[in-house]
Every structure is written in C-alpha cells, then in structure tokens.
Scaffold this motif. Structure first.
Motif, PDB file in Angstrom:
ATOM      1  N   VAL A   1       2.184  -5.048  -0.317  1.00 51.30           N
ATOM      2  CA  VAL A   1       1.071  -5.947  -0.639  1.00 51.30           C
ATOM      3  C   VAL A   1      -0.209  -5.482   0.049  1.00 51.30           C
ATOM      4  O   VAL A   1      -1.297  -5.502  -0.550  1.00 51.30           O
ATOM      5  CB  VAL A   1       1.427  -7.394  -0.236  1.00 51.30           C
ATOM      6  CG1 VAL A   1       0.205  -8.296  -0.330  1.00 51.30           C
ATOM      7  CG2 VAL A   1       2.549  -7.927  -1.123  1.00 51.30           C
ATOM      8  N   MET A   2      -0.104  -5.038   1.296  1.00 54.63           N
ATOM      9  CA  MET A   2      -1.282  -4.524   1.985  1.00 54.63           C
ATOM     10  C   MET A   2      -1.811  -3.267   1.301  1.00 54.63           C
ATOM     11  O   MET A   2      -3.025  -3.084   1.167  1.00 54.63           O
ATOM     12  CB  MET A   2      -0.953  -4.240   3.447  1.00 54.63           C
ATOM     13  CG  MET A   2      -0.635  -5.464   4.269  1.00 54.63           C
ATOM     14  SD  MET A   2      -0.667  -5.136   6.034  1.00 54.63           S
ATOM     15  CE  MET A   2      -2.402  -4.849   6.302  1.00 54.63           C
ATOM     16  N   ASN A   3      -0.899  -2.411   0.842  1.00 57.46           N
ATOM     17  CA  ASN A   3      -1.330  -1.236   0.072  1.00 57.46           C
ATOM     18  C   ASN A   3      -2.041  -1.658  -1.199  1.00 57.46           C
ATOM     19  O   ASN A   3      -3.025  -1.028  -1.611  1.00 57.46           O
ATOM     20  CB  ASN A   3      -0.117  -0.366  -0.285  1.00 57.46           C
ATOM     21  CG  ASN A   3       0.485   0.331   0.920  1.00 57.46           C
ATOM     22  OD1 ASN A   3      -0.206   0.567   1.909  1.00 57.46           O
ATOM     23  ND2 ASN A   3       1.753   0.659   0.846  1.00 57.46           N
ATOM     24  N   GLY A   4      -1.537  -2.730  -1.825  1.00 57.80           N
ATOM     25  CA  GLY A   4      -2.177  -3.216  -3.048  1.00 57.80           C
ATOM     26  C   GLY A   4      -3.584  -3.714  -2.803  1.00 57.80           C
ATOM     27  O   GLY A   4      -4.503  -3.418  -3.579  1.00 57.80           O
ATOM     28  N   PHE A   5      -3.773  -4.469  -1.716  1.00 59.00           N
ATOM     29  CA  PHE A   5      -5.119  -4.945  -1.392  1.00 59.00           C
ATOM     30  C   PHE A   5      -6.037  -3.780  -1.041  1.00 59.00           C
ATOM     31  O   PHE A   5      -7.213  -3.765  -1.431  1.00 59.00           O
ATOM     32  CB  PHE A   5      -5.061  -5.947  -0.236  1.00 59.00           C
ATOM     33  CG  PHE A   5      -4.774  -7.356  -0.663  1.00 59.00           C
ATOM     34  CD1 PHE A   5      -5.733  -8.107  -1.309  1.00 59.00           C
ATOM     35  CD2 PHE A   5      -3.532  -7.925  -0.426  1.00 59.00           C
ATOM     36  CE1 PHE A   5      -5.469  -9.411  -1.716  1.00 59.00           C
ATOM     37  CE2 PHE A   5      -3.254  -9.213  -0.828  1.00 59.00           C
ATOM     38  CZ  PHE A   5      -4.228  -9.960  -1.479  1.00 59.00           C
ATOM     39  N   GLN A   6      -5.534  -2.806  -0.299  1.00 58.71           N
ATOM     40  CA  GLN A   6      -6.352  -1.636   0.023  1.00 58.71           C
ATOM     41  C   GLN A   6      -6.742  -0.876  -1.240  1.00 58.71           C
ATOM     42  O   GLN A   6      -7.883  -0.417  -1.365  1.00 58.71           O
ATOM     43  CB  GLN A   6      -5.589  -0.718   0.975  1.00 58.71           C
ATOM     44  CG  GLN A   6      -5.468  -1.254   2.391  1.00 58.71           C
ATOM     45  CD  GLN A   6      -4.778  -0.265   3.321  1.00 58.71           C
ATOM     46  OE1 GLN A   6      -4.538   0.880   2.967  1.00 58.71           O
ATOM     47  NE2 GLN A   6      -4.464  -0.713   4.519  1.00 58.71           N
ATOM     48  N   LYS A   7      -5.821  -0.764  -2.164  1.00 55.38           N
ATOM     49  CA  LYS A   7      -6.123  -0.067  -3.417  1.00 55.38           C
ATOM     50  C   LYS A   7      -7.188  -0.808  -4.206  1.00 55.38           C
ATOM     51  O   LYS A   7      -8.113  -0.203  -4.760  1.00 55.38           O
ATOM     52  CB  LYS A   7      -4.843   0.076  -4.245  1.00 55.38           C
ATOM     53  CG  LYS A   7      -5.035   0.845  -5.536  1.00 55.38           C
ATOM     54  CD  LYS A   7      -3.716   0.995  -6.288  1.00 55.38           C
ATOM     55  CE  LYS A   7      -3.914   1.753  -7.590  1.00 55.38           C
ATOM     56  NZ  LYS A   7      -2.618   1.893  -8.325  1.00 55.38           N
ATOM     57  N   GLU A   8      -7.064  -2.152  -4.264  1.00 53.60           N
ATOM     58  CA  GLU A   8      -8.070  -2.942  -4.977  1.00 53.60           C
ATOM     59  C   GLU A   8      -9.440  -2.795  -4.325  1.00 53.60           C
ATOM     60  O   GLU A   8     -10.451  -2.631  -5.012  1.00 53.60           O
ATOM     61  CB  GLU A   8      -7.653  -4.418  -5.005  1.00 53.60           C
ATOM     62  CG  GLU A   8      -6.510  -4.728  -5.934  1.00 53.60           C
ATOM     63  CD  GLU A   8      -6.902  -4.590  -7.393  1.00 53.60           C
ATOM     64  OE1 GLU A   8      -8.081  -4.807  -7.705  1.00 53.60           O
ATOM     65  OE2 GLU A   8      -6.025  -4.261  -8.205  1.00 53.60           O
TER      66      GLU A   8
END
Length: 414
Positions: free
Chosen positions: A47-54
């Motif tokens: 999830v943290m990777n997802g937020f960083q990607k966004e």
C-alpha cells in the motif's frame, strides 16, 4: 530415499500428534503469528508503494523531470529541443518559462509559481491536460492572458472559469527599492486537480503572455522542460546535455524541488517496515518457547538417541529442523496470503465501504479515493528472507539446550 537422521526425526516431531496439547497449541500459535507478521508487512508495504507510485505519477507528471534554461532568453527553443532529443533517455521536450508571483482576488492573496507553456506541446511532457476539471489547455490563447489554476487555488478564492484575478510579479527598476510590483489581469480559463500540493501553488499561462510579463519578445522562452524515460537518471542526463550545449545554459531537475518529499516517503517506508518486523520477531520468540517445551517433553527420547550413538550435533540439528519447518510453513502461508491480499486490497476496501456505507478514503480529503497497492517482488523476497532468518535464529538456543542433556540425568526418573 535416504534422508539424514536429523531431518527425518525433526520432520517426524513436527507432524506427530503430541501428548501435550499445550505444546501443540503454542506451536500453532507461533506459526500463525509468523504468517500474520509476513502478511501484514507485505500488505502495508504494498500500500505504501502504491501511494508513492501515485504521488510520483501525479507530482512528477506535472513538474518538469529536468530543465535546460539559457542564461539569456531563447529566441527559438526548437534547436535546443532537437539537441536534447538526441539523447536516448529523453522522451519528450516542451518550451517553458517560469515566474514567481502573487495572485490577488478581492483582497485575498497567495504566492504562486507561474509556468508559461505552449498548450500544443505541453501534453507531451505533462499530465495536466488529463486532470482538467473545468476548461481546456487550448483555451490559453496568446495575448488574451488566460490562466489555468489548481483546484485548491480555485476553492480558496471561490473562482470559476471566466472569473478575473490579478497576478503580481516583481520587476527590477531604478527606484531606490530596486524592485517594483508589476500587475497583470488574468482570466481563469481552466481548473486542474492532480490531488497534490501543486493544486494550490501552480498556475499555467501561455508562453507568449509570460514573455510579455518579462518584457521579452513574443516568441522568446526561458528554456525547455524534459520528460525522461527514467526519472532517476534526470540529474545526470540534464547535466550532460547542459555541458554539451556550452556555458550559456544551466540544468535543473526534479530532485532540487521535490527530492526531499520523496526522500521522506522512502524513510517512512523503511521505518514502518522495521516496526512491522517486530511482529515477526515476536513470533520468532514464540518458536523459542515452543522448542524449549518440546525439548523438556522429549527429554527421554533425546537420552535414548544419545545412548544409541547420536552425537550432540545431531540432537541439535533435530530441533533446528523442527523449528525451521515451523518458521518455513508460517512464512510461506503468510507470503501467499499477503500476495493475494496485496493484489486485491483495493477491491476489499471498496467492498468494505459498500458494506459499511462509510468512505474510508474521501476524495475531498485525500488525493485518491481508493487504496492503491503496488506489489513488488523485491519487498516480498526481503520480507520472507527476514522472517526465515529470524525463525532459524530462534532455533539455536533451544537446540543447544537439547544437545546438552545428559542421558543418565534424563532417564533417572523414567
């Protein structure tokens, strides 16, 4: 098939039904705790990777990956663009002029960064055209002094398309103060929203209007902005291009303006990962307790094996195998469940929102209205490796205690 004695007995101890059900319960708890820790780490880090990607897509899709600016205004930016495009790392180029100023509307003011752009070239290097809530970039027409503002700015001033506001930019002069304000009336022709701080700090005008504010010729620009294939190569590539062009040009890149934000996000991911690793460590301590109880329960068996010729090293290996099996099964179960949860976390949160009738992530508060997830194989590998290593280390002390048992002492009261 031949199997070493330690592997055969250790595996048999693991799957055998024990007389002491409490030990079986502790063993199962250790396995489930390890699986839960691995599951939590995979989901949270994904999830943290997802937020960083966004954040990376939205912020770095709007600000220049890199820029090449002249020490003097450029009469024609296209030769500079052709020179930059000869580098394979450069994906696209567009002209750019940047100004700092203040926006004023009905007595309210806020600082703003103004970018002078070419509406036809900007979609090649920016995602702003994909996030327009009102209006279009094509509405930026030379000489009409239109402006595209962010949603936060529009909400702060209660602006709509067609409203007029004032841009104040500093101008060098011969007055005693050295700087005088220059004012220009602008008409709002569009509002964008990317869901980041840039919605309240960035405004776009036509590059010809930016040249007018700078007292330049109509076609002159400050420089060009580059869109890179690899964001992390931007500093090196921009510096190389500027060096090839000569001393009349300077390079800039996204790390100078947004680098601290992404460094903080990377540090946050690291610290949360270390904190979640404590769950795995607690499960590893449970393995220690399990094996110590098993050693106490199997004291007579250990003594018999010793009298039959088993060495202390083989006894130690038996319980190391048993603990490693517990850790391996827990790690594997947690990894499988974690990968499945990380791949479907957005759907799970959406179902939970529909079931409860409550919005977990509101688009009015957060920059995304869903829970993004970006599962990375390296994260899964590191998590599973850490869990396996911790569970293996947890077997050392109980196994050593088992190897120290003396047959005579263990069989005295049997």
């Amino acid at each position: 098939m031949f199997r070493p004695l330690a592997v055969f007995i250790g595996a048999r101890y693991t799957r055998a039904k024990r007389r002491n059900h409490y030990i079986s319960f502790i063993s199962l708890t250790s396995m489930l705790g390890l699986a839960l820790g691995v599951l939590a780490m995979i989901v949270v880090l994904s999830v943290m990777n997802g937020f960083q990607k966004e954040m990376r897509v939205r912020i770095l899709g709007l600000v220049p990956h890199a820029g090449i600016a002249g020490l003097q205004p450029l009469d024609d930016w296209r030769p500079l663009a052709e020179a930059a495009l000869r580098h394979p790392e450069v994906q696209a180029v567009a002209p750019l002029t940047e100004l700092e100023g203040m926006l004023s509307y009905k007595g309210s003011m806020q600082p703003i960064q103004v970018q002078g752009i070419d509406p036809q070239e900007e979609p090649k290097v920016s995602i702003v055209g994909e996030h327009m809530q009102q209006g279009h970039l094509d509405a930026l027409i030379p000489g009409e002094f239109g402006v595209v503002i962010g949603e936060i700015t529009a909400r702060r001033f209660s602006l709509q398309v067609g409203d007029r506001l004032t841009l104040i930019v500093p101008e060098l002069s011969d007055t005693p103060g050295g700087i005088t304000p220059r004012m220009q009336r602008l008409t709002v022709v569009g509002i964008f929203k990317v869901g980041a701080e840039l919605d309240g700090s960035l405004a776009l005008i036509h590059m010809a209007d930016a040249a007018h504010l700078q007292h330049w010729q109509s076609g002159q620009v400050q420089g060009i902005r580059l869109a890179m294939k690899d964001l992390y190569q931007a500093p090196q590539v921009a510096a190389r291009i500027a060096a090839e062009l000569g001393s009349g040009y300077r390079a800039s890149d996204w790390t100078q303006t947004q680098g601290s934000l992404f460094s903080a996000m990377k540090m946050e991911k690291t610290m949360i990962g270390l904190l979640l690793l404590l769950i795995v460590a607690v499960a590893a301590f449970n393995i220690i307790a399990t094996l110590i109880m098993v050693v106490a329960d199997k004291g007579a068996d250990i003594a018999i094996l010793r009298t039959l010729g088993a060495t202390p090293r083989q006894i130690m290996a038996i319980f190391m195998v048993q603990g490693t099996v517990i850790g391996s099964v827990g790690t594997l179960v947690g990894a499988v469940l974690g990968v499945l949860a990380a791949l479907n976390v957005s759907e799970l949160v959406g179902w939970l929102e529909r079931f409860s009738g409550q919005r977990i992530l509101s688009s009015d508060v957060y920059f995304v209205s869903y829970l993004p997830s970006d599962l990375q194989a390296l994260d899964v590998l590191l998590i599973c490796t850490a869990a396996f290593v911790l569970s293996f280390l947890a077997t050392l002390y109980p196994s050593w205690r088992a190897a120290q048992i003396e047959p005579a002492e263990a069989l005295r009261y049997e």
